[in-house]
Design a protein around this motif. Sequence first.
Motif, short mmCIF file in Angstrom:
data_model
loop_
_atom_site.label_atom_id
_atom_site.label_comp_id
_atom_site.label_asym_id
_atom_site.label_seq_id
_atom_site.Cartn_x
_atom_site.Cartn_y
_atom_site.Cartn_z
N GLY A 85 0.77 -0.98 -0.20
CA GLY A 85 -0.15 0.16 0.35
C GLY A 85 1.11 1.23 -0.05
O GLY A 85 0.51 2.10 -0.77
N LYS A 86 2.36 0.95 1.24
CA LYS A 86 2.39 2.12 0.42
C LYS A 86 3.57 2.81 -0.67
O LYS A 86 3.17 3.48 -1.37
N PHE A 87 3.63 2.34 -1.13
CA PHE A 87 4.31 1.76 -2.71
C PHE A 87 3.55 2.71 -3.32
O PHE A 87 3.22 3.57 -4.82
N ILE A 88 2.17 2.06 -3.71
CA ILE A 88 1.18 2.14 -4.80
C ILE A 88 0.87 3.99 -4.31
O ILE A 88 0.04 4.69 -4.74
N ASN A 89 0.45 3.94 -3.22
CA ASN A 89 0.30 5.57 -2.27
C ASN A 89 0.95 6.48 -2.57
O ASN A 89 1.26 8.16 -3.74
N GLU A 90 2.34 6.10 -2.96
CA GLU A 90 3.75 6.74 -3.35
C GLU A 90 3.37 6.61 -5.13
O GLU A 90 3.60 8.27 -5.59
N LEU A 91 2.97 5.99 -5.65
CA LEU A 91 2.32 6.21 -7.25
C LEU A 91 1.51 7.78 -7.05
O LEU A 91 1.95 8.31 -7.75
N LYS A 92 0.12 7.58 -6.47
CA LYS A 92 -0.88 8.55 -6.34
C LYS A 92 -0.13 9.30 -6.19
O LYS A 92 -0.90 10.57 -6.59
N THR A 93 0.31 9.47 -5.26
CA THR A 93 0.53 11.29 -4.67
C THR A 93 1.94 11.63 -5.70
O THR A 93 1.34 12.62 -6.04
N LEU A 94 2.36 10.57 -6.98
CA LEU A 94 3.25 11.42 -7.65
C LEU A 94 2.33 11.97 -8.75
O LEU A 94 2.42 13.47 -9.00
N PHE A 95 1.56 11.18 -9.44
CA PHE A 95 0.42 11.49 -10.21
C PHE A 95 -0.43 12.88 -10.03
O PHE A 95 -0.43 13.74 -10.15
N GLU A 96 -0.52 13.02 -8.64
CA GLU A 96 -1.68 14.21 -7.67
C GLU A 96 -0.88 15.18 -7.65
O GLU A 96 -1.08 16.41 -8.22
N ASN A 97 1.43 15.19 -7.56
CA ASN A 97 1.41 16.54 -7.49
C ASN A 97 1.68 17.07 -8.99
O ASN A 97 1.86 17.95 -9.29
N ALA A 98 1.79 15.55 -9.97
CA ALA A 98 2.04 16.35 -11.11
C ALA A 98 1.02 17.03 -12.14
O ALA A 98 1.11 18.12 -12.59
N ILE A 99 -0.01 16.42 -11.76
CA ILE A 99 -1.20 17.07 -12.08
C ILE A 99 -1.37 18.75 -11.26
O ILE A 99 -2.03 19.54 -12.02
N SER A 100 -1.30 18.80 -10.12
CA SER A 100 -0.99 20.38 -9.47
C SER A 100 -0.47 20.68 -9.51
O SER A 100 -0.37 22.29 -9.88
N GLU A 101 0.65 20.68 -9.72
CA GLU A 101 2.01 21.33 -10.94
C GLU A 101 1.56 22.32 -12.21
O GLU A 101 1.53 23.08 -12.31
N ARG A 102 0.65 20.86 -13.25
CA ARG A 102 0.72 21.93 -14.62
C ARG A 102 -0.88 22.66 -14.30
O ARG A 102 -1.04 23.02 -14.73
N GLU A 103 -1.86 22.46 -12.92
CA GLU A 103 -2.22 22.77 -13.64
C GLU A 103 -2.15 24.49 -12.83
O GLU A 103 -2.33 25.23 -13.22
N ALA A 104 -1.41 24.72 -12.05
CA ALA A 104 -0.80 26.23 -11.00
C ALA A 104 -0.36 26.93 -12.58
O ALA A 104 -0.05 28.18 -12.56
N LEU A 105 0.40 25.91 -13.31
CA LEU A 105 0.85 26.74 -14.37
C LEU A 105 0.20 27.15 -15.54
O LEU A 105 0.54 28.00 -16.31
N LEU A 106 -0.94 26.11 -15.65
CA LEU A 106 -1.57 26.58 -16.26
C LEU A 106 -2.49 27.79 -16.27
O LEU A 106 -2.49 28.67 -17.27
N ALA A 107 -2.89 28.05 -15.30
CA ALA A 107 -3.84 28.85 -14.66
C ALA A 107 -2.23 30.66 -14.65
O ALA A 107 -3.33 31.66 -15.18
N ALA A 108 -0.88 30.17 -13.89
CA ALA A 108 -0.52 31.39 -14.14
C ALA A 108 -0.73 31.81 -15.67
O ALA A 108 -0.70 33.28 -16.68
N SER A 109 0.00 30.58 -16.22
CA SER A 109 -0.02 30.84 -18.27
C SER A 109 -1.49 32.33 -18.69
O SER A 109 -1.90 32.60 -19.43
N GLU A 110 -2.56 31.18 -17.88
CA GLU A 110 -4.07 31.97 -18.82
C GLU A 110 -3.93 33.37 -17.79
O GLU A 110 -4.88 34.35 -18.74
#
Length: 370
Positions: A85-110
Amino acid sequence: MKDQIGKLIEARRSAIENSDLPESVKSMLVRHYELSVEGLKIIAEAGIFKELNDLRVKYVGKSGEITSLMKSLKDVPADKRPLTGKFINELKTLFENAISEREALLAASERRSREERESLDVTLSPPATTASSRPGALHPLTLVKNDIVKIFTGMGFTIVDGPEVEYTKYNFGLLNIPEDHPARDPADSFYITPDILLRSQTSCVQARTMETMAPPFRIVCPGKVYRPDEDATHSPMFQQIEGLVVDKHVTLSDLKAVLEEFARKFFSADTKVRFRPSFFPFTEPSVEVDLSCAMCGGKGCRLCKGTGWLELLGAGVVNPAVFDMCGIDSSVYSGFAFGIGIERAAMIKYGIPDMRLLFDNDVRILEQFR
């Protein structure tokens, strides 16, 4: 970005392979970590919010690929589930952080794009003035109000403000206006409830000040007031400036000196002031104050109807009963009060025959005061 993701995935894969998990579990986790490289790359290149939201649903949504991994925990031995479960959660967190970072970049660009689209170049030269594009100026009533306030503040008065929606207690009661007075009639005031109305005079600010401020003081209270009147010399909404002085040994002579000084500064050095006996519940004695006509100099004309005088304001020595109701010792302090209609002052100063001209916004009239 790709190199960073690759290094991170490689580190996690190594950790998985070196763990004591069953080989089948290791194989499953390593496979998903390797496939995640491409998914994270797609997220990092998403160009619009809708595309990014679709990727969020695909990977970490309620039925997303990584979320579904959690369902496989039931097939993992009980003692190995925490680490899996620890490895799965780390993978999920990796994706969630990547999505949040890209979302912030898109918002700043807009936001930057919107600012560029809506920006105003203040260095541009203004268009040439035409008949339909005149420079702005203060309204004559604003000019008159500013002049009056400046004169009284120059004499040591302080500006005080108050609410336009007022209690009858302050609009009438503390000013010694009895309940059977005509001013209290519903036809002469704008009532909201039996105890609340649109203030009919700025004297209510004086009552509030006397209730909360210890004398001595001298104040002026400019503001809008409301009465159901409308003709050439009255308006349902108009402006007043009321003044109040409270101190020891204040007399009618002090009032006369202040108003004469005001008349000379506001109108002209030759302006004469005349006091006529009158009655106001707020003051005793009370006076009506007339000025020599600004247009004819007291000789008689159409504006003053041949009398040579123009009525400007009401005033008087504050009634001791008002002091007592407001908590000021009338045996120690005395004072005087006056009220000036700003529209009335403007009409007299500029020879305006009809008050309604001041509210018509006729550019031909207003531009004369630029």
